[in-house]
Design a protein around this motif. Structure first.
Motif, mmCIF file in Angstrom:
data_model
loop_
_atom_site.group_PDB
_atom_site.id
_atom_site.type_symbol
_atom_site.label_atom_id
_atom_site.label_comp_id
_atom_site.label_asym_id
_atom_site.label_seq_id
_atom_site.Cartn_x
_atom_site.Cartn_y
_atom_site.Cartn_z
ATOM 1 N N TRP A 2 0.852 -1.184 0.000
ATOM 2 C CA TRP A 2 0.000 0.000 0.000
ATOM 3 C C TRP A 2 0.890 1.238 0.000
ATOM 4 O O TRP A 2 1.778 1.370 0.822
ATOM 5 C CB TRP A 2 -0.883 0.036 1.245
ATOM 6 C CG TRP A 2 -1.936 -1.026 1.277
ATOM 7 C CD1 TRP A 2 -2.005 -2.076 2.130
ATOM 8 C CD2 TRP A 2 -3.081 -1.123 0.435
ATOM 9 N NE1 TRP A 2 -3.106 -2.834 1.862
ATOM 10 C CE2 TRP A 2 -3.790 -2.279 0.824
ATOM 11 C CE3 TRP A 2 -3.579 -0.358 -0.623
ATOM 12 C CZ2 TRP A 2 -4.967 -2.682 0.200
ATOM 13 C CZ3 TRP A 2 -4.747 -0.765 -1.241
ATOM 14 C CH2 TRP A 2 -5.433 -1.908 -0.828
ATOM 15 N N HIS A 3 0.663 2.156 -0.923
ATOM 16 C CA HIS A 3 1.433 3.391 -0.981
ATOM 17 C C HIS A 3 0.582 4.539 -0.458
ATOM 18 O O HIS A 3 -0.540 4.740 -0.923
ATOM 19 C CB HIS A 3 1.874 3.694 -2.418
ATOM 20 C CG HIS A 3 2.869 2.709 -2.946
ATOM 21 N ND1 HIS A 3 4.181 2.684 -2.539
ATOM 22 C CD2 HIS A 3 2.731 1.693 -3.841
ATOM 23 C CE1 HIS A 3 4.812 1.700 -3.170
ATOM 24 N NE2 HIS A 3 3.954 1.081 -3.958
ATOM 25 N N LEU A 4 1.118 5.275 0.513
ATOM 26 C CA LEU A 4 0.388 6.436 1.028
ATOM 27 C C LEU A 4 0.379 7.547 -0.014
ATOM 28 O O LEU A 4 1.393 7.823 -0.645
ATOM 29 C CB LEU A 4 1.055 6.958 2.305
ATOM 30 C CG LEU A 4 0.627 6.304 3.619
ATOM 31 C CD1 LEU A 4 1.375 6.942 4.767
ATOM 32 C CD2 LEU A 4 -0.876 6.456 3.851
ATOM 33 N N MET A 234 0.057 -2.573 -10.453
ATOM 34 C CA MET A 234 0.503 -2.591 -9.058
ATOM 35 C C MET A 234 -0.230 -3.619 -8.208
ATOM 36 O O MET A 234 -0.048 -3.686 -7.007
ATOM 37 C CB MET A 234 0.307 -1.197 -8.441
ATOM 38 C CG MET A 234 1.041 -0.079 -9.177
ATOM 39 S SD MET A 234 2.819 -0.350 -9.216
ATOM 40 C CE MET A 234 3.234 -0.041 -7.503
ATOM 41 N N MET A 235 -1.090 -4.441 -8.825
ATOM 42 C CA MET A 235 -1.839 -5.455 -8.077
ATOM 43 C C MET A 235 -1.198 -6.819 -8.265
ATOM 44 O O MET A 235 -0.855 -7.178 -9.386
ATOM 45 C CB MET A 235 -3.276 -5.541 -8.597
ATOM 46 C CG MET A 235 -4.080 -4.302 -8.401
ATOM 47 S SD MET A 235 -5.749 -4.631 -9.020
ATOM 48 C CE MET A 235 -6.391 -2.980 -9.019
ATOM 49 N N PRO A 236 -1.082 -7.597 -7.201
ATOM 50 C CA PRO A 236 -0.552 -8.957 -7.353
ATOM 51 C C PRO A 236 -1.468 -9.793 -8.242
ATOM 52 O O PRO A 236 -2.616 -10.055 -7.883
ATOM 53 C CB PRO A 236 -0.544 -9.502 -5.912
ATOM 54 C CG PRO A 236 -0.664 -8.304 -5.033
ATOM 55 C CD PRO A 236 -1.416 -7.275 -5.808
ATOM 56 N N GLY A 237 -0.983 -10.151 -9.415
ATOM 57 C CA GLY A 237 -1.789 -10.954 -10.339
ATOM 58 C C GLY A 237 -3.005 -10.232 -10.876
ATOM 59 O O GLY A 237 -3.904 -10.867 -11.422
ATOM 60 N N SER A 238 -3.072 -8.895 -10.705
ATOM 61 C CA SER A 238 -4.235 -8.083 -11.100
ATOM 62 C C SER A 238 -5.522 -8.584 -10.456
ATOM 63 O O SER A 238 -6.610 -8.396 -10.988
ATOM 64 C CB SER A 238 -4.416 -8.077 -12.632
ATOM 65 O OG SER A 238 -3.226 -7.740 -13.277
ATOM 66 N N MET A 239 -5.415 -9.244 -9.283
ATOM 67 C CA MET A 239 -6.571 -9.922 -8.695
ATOM 68 C C MET A 239 -7.348 -9.026 -7.742
ATOM 69 O O MET A 239 -6.764 -8.309 -6.939
ATOM 70 C CB MET A 239 -6.122 -11.171 -7.923
ATOM 71 C CG MET A 239 -5.419 -12.211 -8.768
ATOM 72 S SD MET A 239 -6.446 -12.896 -10.071
ATOM 73 C CE MET A 239 -7.369 -14.073 -9.140
#
Length: 346
Positions: A2-4, A234-239
Motif C-alpha cells: 500500500w502506498h500512502l 501494481m496489483m498482485p496478479g491483477s486480482m
C-alpha cells in the motif's frame, strides 16, 4: 505494498434544502446504455469547476427531507492523460463466464469473521460493505435511478449477517454449521454524489455509481478500511475480491475473485462471475503495509454490476467496478468523519 498518497480536500461550501423526493423509481440492478470502454476513452478530463459540480452531493434523511451540499475541491491533480485504458481480449454476453467460479460461504466460522462479516444486504436488493461503525458503502443505483430515488429507499434498511442454528439450536446430522439471517438496522441518512444524476452528466455516468449510508445505530463488528485503488500493474496478479448476496443463491453469502481485464481512470472492467444482488459489494485487495510484514485488506472499488453498453451499434457486456480514486477517497472519508482532518492521507 500500500502506498500512502496525499489526498485532495473536499470542503463544504453551502447546504440548501430541496423538495422531498417522490421515491417512485423502480430498482434496476442491471443498467443499459451507459458509457462503455470506447466511450470512456473519448471523455475529456474534468475541469476544477466540473469536479466541484460532480462531487457536490445530495443527502436524504429518514424523514424524507433532502439537502444539496455544494463543495470546493482543493489540491486536486487533474490527470492530463485522460481516460486511458489497457486493451485486453473482450468476452461477450454472459454473467457467468465459463465455469462458475463463485464460492458460497456456508461455514459460520467464516461468515461471522473478517473479511466476510463486513458484507451487508441492502433492503432494495443490493449488497454493501461496512466502512465504519456507522457507515455502509454501496452503489448509487441501488438507491437512485439518475432521476429519482427508488421505491423502498425512503425506509431503507441494512441487514448485518448473523447465523442461526437449525431446529432447536443443536446441530443436526448432515446440516451446515448455520444458515445466515439478518439483523436489520434502519438508515439515518444517505449521501449520493451529484455526478450520478442525469441532469448533471447528461446520461448515467458509472464513474459516480457509489453512495454512503449512515446507520441509525452503530454496530460492533470489524469493518474494512478504504484504500486508494492502484493501477492494474501494481496489483498482485491483477486480482480483486468481493462478497455479496447474489439473487440466484438466496440466503448465501457468495465470494469470488478474478483478475481485472481493463481499466480507465475511474472504472475497472472485469469478468468476475456475479449475478444481480451482488451489486454494491466492496471490492478489496490484500497488500502489505508500508515498512511492515503485515498484510492488510482495503476496499479499492465498489462493484457496480453487470452492464450492457452500445459499442458501434452492438450490445456488449462486462462487469464493472467504480475505482476509489484520491478524490473519491476524500469524499467518502469526508462523509464518514464529517470533516477532512482524518482524510489527509490514504
Amino acid at each position: 505494498t500500500w502506498h500512502l498518497k496525499k489526498i485532495p480536500q473536499i470542503v463544504r461550501e453551502r447546504t440548501f434544502s430541496l423538495d422531498s423526493p417522490k421515491f417512485e423509481a423502480k430498482t434496476k440492478l442491471e443498467l443499459n446504455s451507459v458509457c462503455g470502454i470506447e466511450c470512456q476513452r473519448k471523455l475529456p478530463v474534468p475541469s476544477l469547476s466540473d469536479l466541484k459540480n460532480l462531487l457536490s452531493y445530495e443527502t436524504v434523511f429518514e424523514n424524507g427531507t433532502r439537502t444539496l451540499t455544494e463543495v470546493n475541491v482543493l489540491g486536486a491533480v487533474l490527470d492530463p492523460a485522460g481516460n486511458t485504458t489497457i486493451r485486453r481480449p473482450s468476452r461477450k454476453k454472459r454473467q457467468i463466464y465459463g465455469t462458475d467460479s463463485r464460492f458460497s460461504i456456508y461455514d459460520k466460522r467464516f461468515m461471522t469473521n473478517f473479511p466476510f462479516n463486513t458484507a451487508v444486504k441492502i433492503s432494495t436488493g443490493c449488497s454493501g460493505i461496512l466502512v465504519s461503525p456507522k457507515h455502509v458503502l454501496t452503489a448509487a443505483h441501488c438507491l437512485h435511478n439518475g432521476k429519482d430515488y427508488v421505491k423502498g429507499s425512503k425506509r431503507l434498511r441494512v441487514g448485518l449477517m448473523k447465523t442461526k442454528s437449525r431446529g432447536n439450536g443443536r446441530k443436526r446430522k448432515g446440516t451446515s454449521d448455520g444458515v445466515p439471517s439478518f439483523q436489520w438496522t434502519r438508515v439515518k441518512s444517505t449521501h449520493i454524489p451529484k455526478g450520478w444524476f442525469k441532469g448533471v452528466s447528461g446520461d448515467i455516468a458509472l464513474d459516480y455509481d457509489y453512495a454512503v449510508l449512515e446507520l441509525k445505530r452503530p454496530h460492533k463488528r470489524k469493518y474494512m478500511e478504504l484504500g486508494i485503488s492502484p493501477t492494474i500493474k501494481m496489483m498482485p496478479g491483477s486480482m480483486i475480491h468481493f462478497s455479496g448476496f447474489d439473487n440466484d443463491r438466496s440466503g448465501h453469502l457468495v465470494y469470488r475473485f478474478c483478475s481485472i481485464s481493463d481499466e480507465s481512470n475511474d472504472l475497472f472492467y472485469q469478468y468476475c462471475d456475479a449475478e444481480p444482488g451482488s451489486t454494491g459489494s466492496g471490492v478489496y485487495l490484500r497488500l502489505k503495509e508500508p515498512n511492515k510484514k503485515k498484510w492488510k485488506r482495503k476496499i479499492i472499488a465498489v462493484y457496480s454490476g453487470h452492464q450492457w453498453v452500445d459499442i458501434n451499434g452492438e450490445q456488449q457486456d462486462y462487469n464493472v467496478a467504480v475505482r476509489i480514486t484520491p478524490l473519491k477517497y476524500a469524499q467518502i472519508c469526508f462523509w464518514i468523519h464529517g470533516n477532512d482532518e482524518n482524510c489527509t492521507q490514504g
